[in-house]
Design an enzyme around this catalytic site. Sequence first.
Site, PDB file in Angstrom:
ATOM      1  N   ASP A  67       0.826  -1.216   0.000  1.00 23.52           N
ATOM      2  CA  ASP A  67       0.000   0.000   0.000  1.00 23.52           C
ATOM      3  C   ASP A  67       0.860   1.265   0.000  1.00 23.52           C
ATOM      4  O   ASP A  67       2.083   1.207   0.155  1.00 23.52           O
ATOM      5  CB  ASP A  67      -0.932   0.006   1.240  1.00 23.52           C
ATOM      6  CG  ASP A  67      -0.201  -0.409   2.525  1.00 23.52           C
ATOM      7  OD1 ASP A  67      -0.869  -0.796   3.482  1.00 23.52           O
ATOM      8  OD2 ASP A  67       1.051  -0.363   2.539  1.00 23.52           O
ATOM      9  N   ASN A 137      -7.886  -3.359  13.634  1.00 21.71           N
ATOM     10  CA  ASN A 137      -9.251  -3.664  13.137  1.00 21.71           C
ATOM     11  C   ASN A 137      -9.237  -4.846  12.178  1.00 21.71           C
ATOM     12  O   ASN A 137     -10.237  -5.140  11.521  1.00 21.71           O
ATOM     13  CB  ASN A 137      -9.865  -2.423  12.444  1.00 21.71           C
ATOM     14  CG  ASN A 137      -9.112  -2.057  11.171  1.00 21.71           C
ATOM     15  OD1 ASN A 137      -8.090  -2.658  10.836  1.00 21.71           O
ATOM     16  ND2 ASN A 137      -9.616  -1.069  10.445  1.00 21.71           N
ATOM     17  N   HIS A 139      -7.214  -5.139   9.540  1.00 20.19           N
ATOM     18  CA  HIS A 139      -6.822  -4.847   8.140  1.00 20.19           C
ATOM     19  C   HIS A 139      -5.486  -5.492   7.822  1.00 20.19           C
ATOM     20  O   HIS A 139      -4.634  -5.680   8.690  1.00 20.19           O
ATOM     21  CB  HIS A 139      -6.840  -3.362   7.831  1.00 20.19           C
ATOM     22  CG  HIS A 139      -5.711  -2.531   8.366  1.00 20.19           C
ATOM     23  ND1 HIS A 139      -5.913  -1.321   8.971  1.00 20.19           N
ATOM     24  CD2 HIS A 139      -4.377  -2.713   8.380  1.00 20.19           C
ATOM     25  CE1 HIS A 139      -4.749  -0.794   9.319  1.00 20.19           C
ATOM     26  NE2 HIS A 139      -3.791  -1.630   8.964  1.00 20.19           N
ATOM     27  N   GLU A 144      -9.465  -2.669   4.383  1.00 20.72           N
ATOM     28  CA  GLU A 144     -10.182  -2.329   5.611  1.00 20.72           C
ATOM     29  C   GLU A 144     -11.452  -3.174   5.757  1.00 20.72           C
ATOM     30  O   GLU A 144     -11.958  -3.728   4.766  1.00 20.72           O
ATOM     31  CB  GLU A 144     -10.575  -0.833   5.581  1.00 20.72           C
ATOM     32  CG  GLU A 144      -9.401   0.126   5.573  1.00 20.72           C
ATOM     33  CD  GLU A 144      -8.764   0.331   6.961  1.00 20.72           C
ATOM     34  OE1 GLU A 144      -8.844  -0.603   7.786  1.00 20.72           O
ATOM     35  OE2 GLU A 144      -8.193   1.391   7.206  1.00 20.72           O
TER      36      GLU A 144
END
Length: 251
Positions: A67, A137, A139, A144
């Site tokens: 990313d 979370n 990810h 996400e």
Amino acid sequence: MTIVWCSNYEELSRKAAAIIASQIIIKPTSTIGFATGSTPIGLYANLVKKYQNKEISFANVKAFNLDEYITGSREVGWSFSSFMQTHLFSHVDIPEENTDIPNGVAEDLEVECARYSEALSEVPGGLDYQILGIGTNGHIGFVEPNEFYPLDTHIVDLAESSIIGQRPFFEDWSKIPTRALTVGIRPIMHAKQLLLIASGPEKSEILQKALFGVVTSKVPASILQLHKNLTVVADKEALADILANNPECSL
Ligand code: GLP
């Protein structure tokens, strides 16, 4: 799934580096997917040491990253491109043309997403290894929590917890980007082998959910359970919930 239990972050970094170094020794032309964030910093420091000790060479390694922030400039100190130069690429012999990362300052971000997806799809047989961290979370990269699993490189609005998770890398939190380019799950799940690293108590609950909970796009990392070659290298703090909830995982 293989879980490598480590006493601490130093051991985690050393063992994770041994796995990646072995891959490079066995196949010097390996294509490896790299992750950013605080967890892999120790892994990369160990790989640099191995390079300096002439145990490994990156001269024929190809590198992709998961990313990149959508930023004002690639050269800003907090871009993932800068992160990789700082922590690994500038210290080893990987040719610049062998490294690729989504361009967060591309004029047309959709075209850049398509370019990067294409580049990944052209890797024969998929990445040899994909290194992954995990967000609190769930990810992976910046895939996400969502109603579905995105397959290919796409633009993402970062979750609040992901933006908060970037704070250690920013003096001025108002500068933390809210959008990024991230791979989808296709190149991750097509990779021949996966190395998931996790450290610290803040990853314990999500690691339990991801590795032993329901496979759902609401916990993106849970899909890793379906990969046939997943190695998890984590310290005892990050493995606390797994050890507490899965007696079969006794040490
Ligand atoms: C970062 C990256 C992920 C990383 C995750 C955890 O934002 N996009 O690739 O795995 O968040 O980062 P850390 O290792 O700092 O906890």
